[in-house]
Enzyme design. Structure first.
Site, mmCIF file in Angstrom:
data_model
loop_
_atom_site.group_PDB
_atom_site.id
_atom_site.type_symbol
_atom_site.label_atom_id
_atom_site.label_comp_id
_atom_site.label_asym_id
_atom_site.label_seq_id
_atom_site.Cartn_x
_atom_site.Cartn_y
_atom_site.Cartn_z
ATOM 1 N N GLY A 7 39.123 82.925 48.403
ATOM 2 C CA GLY A 7 39.719 83.050 49.923
ATOM 3 C C GLY A 7 39.664 81.370 50.054
ATOM 4 N N GLY A 12 38.191 78.197 53.645
ATOM 5 C CA GLY A 12 37.842 78.244 52.127
ATOM 6 C C GLY A 12 38.485 77.149 51.502
ATOM 7 C CG ASP A 30 43.838 83.134 49.149
ATOM 8 O OD1 ASP A 30 42.832 82.807 49.873
ATOM 9 O OD2 ASP A 30 44.919 83.722 49.079
ATOM 10 C CG ASN A 95 31.865 84.288 61.295
ATOM 11 O OD1 ASN A 95 30.847 83.641 60.989
ATOM 12 N ND2 ASN A 95 32.961 83.739 61.694
ATOM 13 C CE LYS A 189 29.122 80.084 62.321
ATOM 14 N NZ LYS A 189 30.177 81.131 62.730
ATOM 15 C CD GLU A 196 31.903 79.287 69.182
ATOM 16 O OE1 GLU A 196 32.897 80.013 68.996
ATOM 17 O OE2 GLU A 196 31.560 78.858 68.147
#
Length: 325
Positions: A7, A12, A30, A95, A189, A196
């Site tokens: 990726g 990436g 990729d 994520n 995270k 955030e």
């Protein structure tokens, strides 16, 4: 170390570049071969498929996935499990939902394969600034991968040391932590991204209030035509609310005072909702984070200046494009 990066998008690609700058050897793959050729031109070893990438690695073979959460990551992990051998390592640096990590860890462990989840923060600036890394997995494997994490992390830089941290793990001061077992990295995270959302919403609403002070409905002597770029700039310098997000506000406002280049339709990538889900599981009140998430949902129905500033910040740190249609 030699590592395959799967990726090569915004994150990436730059992770690959930072690793190569740090002396690591990158095997790049990729689905978009243009991305592969670009990295190969900068020193990476090109791979035409997952199998080809695996064939170009030493032992243990290390794969870093930098893919969108959900199906792209799920399908790639499933494909890799059929290729890898006992002792190999799969790292998910995207994520992903932390409960998916827990399941994938078990599935990999059944084959003797190690699985590590890495929450990665730094966005499009990470190549130069470094990446804040929150890592979940088995301690011996995380320790073995330390040269990779140390290269990607920002390092101590110019930030003063926090008093009374003597005797603590200094990796946190260098920008990365081993948060706990599989899933812990992406859990930390996830909450980071929830916070955030709240911080961004606070800035956006505050600047919307500043902008609204020029409203003709207010008494004439109580109206102010405020210079928002200057306010953002002065708050960056010595203010208690200074932060990188405020830096991005100042940058966005300096370039486009009215933020006319942004639609005000604000996306969410899932972590905000997952954070609220976790809060409900734990019976922890999360008033600000919940309101910030709902504000993004509302932005898709009508748009305010606050929504446009949220878009400007998202573009600043992640290159997310939310332009008028």
């Amino acid at each position: 170390m030699r590592i395959a990066v799967i990726g090569l998008g915004r994150m990436g690609g730059n992770i690959s570049r930072r690793l190569m700058r740090g002396g690591h050897e990158v095997v790049a793959f990729d689905r978009n071969q243009d991305n592969v050729r670009e990295l190969a031109g900068e020193g990476a070893t090109a791979a035409a498929s997952l199998e080809d990438a695996a064939s170009k690695l030493g032992t243990p073979r290390i794969f870093w996935l930098m893919l969108p959460a959900g199906a792209p990551t799920e399908e790639t992990v499933a494909a890799l499990i059929t290729i890898v051998q006992a002792g190999d390592v799969i790292i998910d640096g995207g994520n992903s939902f932390f409960k998916d990590d827990v399941r994938r860890f078990r599935e990999c462990a059944e084959r003797g394969v190690h699985y590590v989840d890495v929450g990665t923060s730094g966005g499009v600036w990470g190549l130069e600034r470094g990446y804040c890394l929150m890592i979940g997995g088995e301690k011996p494997i995380v320790d073995m991968l330390d040269p990779i994490f140390n290269t990607l992390a920002p390092g101590t830089g110019t930030i003063p040391r926090t008093p009374d941290r003597e005797g603590h793990d200094d990796r946190a001061e260098r920008g990365y932590i081993h948060a706990g077992p599989a899933g812990a990295g992406h859990f930390v995270k996830m909450v980071h991204n929830g916070i955030e959302y709240g911080m961004m919403q606070a800035y956006a609403e505050g600047f919307d209030i500043l902008k609204g002070r020029a409203n003709a409905r207010l008494p004439e002597d109580e109206r102010f035509e405020l210079n928002l770029p200057d306010i953002a700039e002065v708050w960056r310098r010595g203010s208690v609310i200074s932060s990188w997000l405020l830096d991005l506000c100042a940058l966005g406002l300096a370039r486009d005072h009215d933020l006319s280049g942004f639609s005000g339709t604000v996306a969410d990538s899932g972590e905000g909702q997952w954070t609220i889900d976790a809060a409900m599981e734990e019976a922890v009140p999360a008033n600000v984070l919940t309101a910030a998430l709902f504000a993004r949902y509302r932005s898709r129905m009508d748009h305010s200046f606050a929504d446009k500033l949220l878009s400007a910040m998202r573009f600043g740190f992640g290159g997310h494009v939310e332009v008028p249609q």
